[in-house]
Design an enzyme around this catalytic site. Structure first.
Site, short mmCIF file in Angstrom:
data_model
loop_
_atom_site.label_atom_id
_atom_site.label_comp_id
_atom_site.label_asym_id
_atom_site.label_seq_id
_atom_site.Cartn_x
_atom_site.Cartn_y
_atom_site.Cartn_z
N CYS A 114 0.71 -1.27 -0.28
CA CYS A 114 -0.12 0.05 0.22
C CYS A 114 0.87 1.63 -0.06
CB CYS A 114 -1.14 -0.28 1.01
SG CYS A 114 -1.86 -1.43 1.30
N HIS A 255 -3.17 7.16 2.65
CA HIS A 255 -3.80 6.10 2.10
C HIS A 255 -5.48 5.56 2.66
CE1 HIS A 255 -4.25 1.71 0.99
NE2 HIS A 255 -3.92 1.39 2.35
N ASN A 285 -10.07 -0.24 0.09
CA ASN A 285 -8.65 -0.21 0.12
C ASN A 285 -7.59 -1.06 -1.37
OD1 ASN A 285 -5.60 -1.23 0.45
ND2 ASN A 285 -5.78 -1.65 2.50
N1 COA Z 1 -17.45 -9.82 9.46
C1 COA Z 1 -18.35 -9.15 10.68
N2 COA Z 1 -17.32 -9.47 11.95
C2 COA Z 1 -15.96 -9.87 11.59
C3 COA Z 1 -15.60 -9.56 10.23
C4 COA Z 1 -16.51 -9.40 9.64
N3 COA Z 1 -16.08 -8.79 8.27
N4 COA Z 1 -13.92 -9.65 10.32
C5 COA Z 1 -14.34 -10.07 11.27
N5 COA Z 1 -14.94 -10.21 11.98
C6 COA Z 1 -15.05 -10.46 13.66
C7 COA Z 1 -13.82 -11.31 14.24
O1 COA Z 1 -14.17 -12.97 14.03
C8 COA Z 1 -14.22 -11.07 15.55
O2 COA Z 1 -15.33 -11.86 16.69
P1 COA Z 1 -14.58 -12.52 17.83
O3 COA Z 1 -14.88 -11.65 18.67
O4 COA Z 1 -15.93 -13.62 18.52
O5 COA Z 1 -13.59 -13.02 18.21
C9 COA Z 1 -14.29 -9.46 15.86
O6 COA Z 1 -14.63 -9.13 14.09
C10 COA Z 1 -13.90 -8.46 15.79
O7 COA Z 1 -12.55 -8.80 14.93
P2 COA Z 1 -10.72 -8.27 15.00
O8 COA Z 1 -10.18 -8.98 14.15
O9 COA Z 1 -9.94 -7.65 16.26
O10 COA Z 1 -11.83 -6.64 14.14
P3 COA Z 1 -11.08 -5.19 14.64
O11 COA Z 1 -12.15 -4.14 14.83
O12 COA Z 1 -9.96 -4.88 14.54
O13 COA Z 1 -11.55 -4.78 12.92
C11 COA Z 1 -10.43 -4.62 10.42
C12 COA Z 1 -11.40 -5.77 11.90
C13 COA Z 1 -9.64 -5.67 9.26
C14 COA Z 1 -11.53 -4.13 10.02
C15 COA Z 1 -9.07 -3.86 10.83
O14 COA Z 1 -8.13 -5.07 12.00
C16 COA Z 1 -8.58 -3.82 9.59
O15 COA Z 1 -8.92 -2.10 9.43
N6 COA Z 1 -7.11 -3.51 10.38
C17 COA Z 1 -6.31 -3.11 9.55
C18 COA Z 1 -6.53 -3.49 8.02
C19 COA Z 1 -5.54 -2.58 7.51
O16 COA Z 1 -6.24 -1.58 6.96
N7 COA Z 1 -4.79 -3.12 6.14
C20 COA Z 1 -4.23 -2.65 5.04
C21 COA Z 1 -3.29 -1.59 6.15
S1 COA Z 1 -2.66 -1.03 4.51
#
Ligand code: COA
Length: 332
Positions: A114, A255, A285
């Site tokens: 990214c 980004h 993204n």
């Molecule tokens: N829909 C519903 N629930 C979901 C889900 C979805 N699409 N994806 C994950 N979950 C659930 C998980 O299974 C977890 O459930 P649990 O508590 O029962 O185990 C819960 O939601 C929390 O998961 P978590 O991964 O801690 O969520 P989060 O708040 O961190 O959000 C992202 C997940 C991916 C949206 C977030 O971590 C994120 O955006 N991270 C950065 C990603 C990014 O920008 N990457 C590229 C960098 S360039």
């Protein structure tokens, strides 16, 4: 000494829209969850026969035409992508150069996920300032749908396809010059975001992408925390190093990974809402394509004027990150 000037922008997005509602039919998720956690409402998906280079070519054609520079005058083409047309070769940059009729130019791809567009910007600036090249075409193009696992709700909700391109040329006028570009990496965080196999480190069957581990895998929560911390510091550093206050930035173009990351960094830097460019809701993204696509949106909405200062920042797999201070300098 020649300086490097950011002359023009162009972008292309595929027609097909994949909404949050569509994703609820593919994985266990909801529009409410995706919107609340990421700010994404929809993303674009390339046609099956549409390659990364096809999108990059269309974006580049627009950037060249807006710059008023002929393809034959381009002496270097650099493409940032993690979803190249071909596994090893030819590079996507050479395919795009051929599509555009650019001959005898240096052309290569770079892999910085990214942060790719900031990396190619730094490369263009360095080649121009060292008098090695004069007119550089930089592209960020991604067909992330080709490396996304649509059974993994933790990643498939985030990514989309598209391309953006810019023309960077030499100038003697310091007021037009790209002020600064900073890039960095820390490979010890490599496992946070990766396509685990499919390279020289593994045996693989390229036809079975899942078994081959060619799909993106991510530790989202850890990535989120490192992203906010690293980006906030990186942007503070580049502003301080150049004696620029955040309130004097015309357009903050981060980004477009996640609205919450953008908001956290923007708030830490005391950016006003009207300074922050947001496209994450409609494109998701798009990795290396996300910053030039966002700049293009700004340009097409009539809000990007000659002389205005853009602050770019990005974070991605590698891990890599970077930022840039770039005045918009179209040729008169
Ligand atoms: N829909 C519903 N629930 C979901 C889900 C979805 N699409 N994806 C994950 N979950 C659930 C998980 O299974 C977890 O459930 P649990 O508590 O029962 O185990 C819960 O939601 C929390 O998961 P978590 O991964 O801690 O969520 P989060 O708040 O961190 O959000 C992202 C997940 C991916 C949206 C977030 O971590 C994120 O955006 N991270 C950065 C990603 C990014 O920008 N990457 C590229 C960098 S360039």
């Amino acid at each position: 000494m020649p300086y490097a000037a950011f002359r023009s922008i162009g972008a292309y997005v595929p027609q097909k829209v994949l909404t949050n509602e569509d994703l609820t039919k593919m994985v266990d998720t909801s529009d409410e969850w995706i919107t609340k956690r990421t700010g994404i409402k929809e993303r674009r998906i390339a046609a099956e026969d549409e390659k990364t280079s096809d999108m990059g070519t269309k974006a580049a054609q627009i950037a060249l035409s807006r710059a008023g520079i002929a393809a034959e005058d381009i002496d270097m083409v650099v493409c940032a992508t993690i979803s190249p047309d071909y596994f090893c070769m030819p590079s996507t940059a050479t395919v795009i150069a051929a599509n555009l009729g650019i001959k005898n130019a240096t052309a290569f791809d770079i892999s910085a996920a990214c942060t790719g567009f900031i990396y190619v910007l730094e490369i263009a600036k360095a080649f121009i300032e060292s008098k090695t090249k004069k007119n550089v075409l930089i592209i960020g193009a991604e067909k992330l749908s080709a490396i996304t696992d649509y059974t993994d709700r933790g990643t498939c909700i985030l990514f989309g396809d598209g391309a953006g391109a810019a023309v960077i040329t030499a100038t003697e006028d310091k007021s037009e010059a790209i002020v600064d570009v900073h890039t960095a990496s820390d490979g010890s965080f490599g496992d946070l975001l990766m396509t685990p196999n499919g390279g020289s480190g593994s045996k693989h069957d390229a036809l079975d992408k899942e078994a081959a581990g060619c799909y993106m895998q991510m530790k989202g929560n850890e990535t989120f925390k490192v992203a906010v911390r690293t980006l906030t510091q990186d942007v503070r550093d580049i502003l301080e190093a150049n004696g620029i206050q955040s309130e004097s930035i015309d357009h903050f173009v981060p980004h477009q990974a996640n609205y919450r990351i953008i908001k956290a960094v923007g708030d830490a830097l005391k950016m006003r809402e009207d300074q922050v460019v947001l496209t994450v809701a409609k494109y998701g993204n798009t990795s290396g394509a996300s910053i030039p696509m966002a700049i293009n949106d700004l340009y097409e909405s009539g809000e990007l004027k000659a002389g205005e200062m853009m602050l770019l920042d990005a974070f991605g797999g590698g891990l890599t990150w970077g930022s840039a201070l770039v005045p918009f300098a179209p040729l008169k």
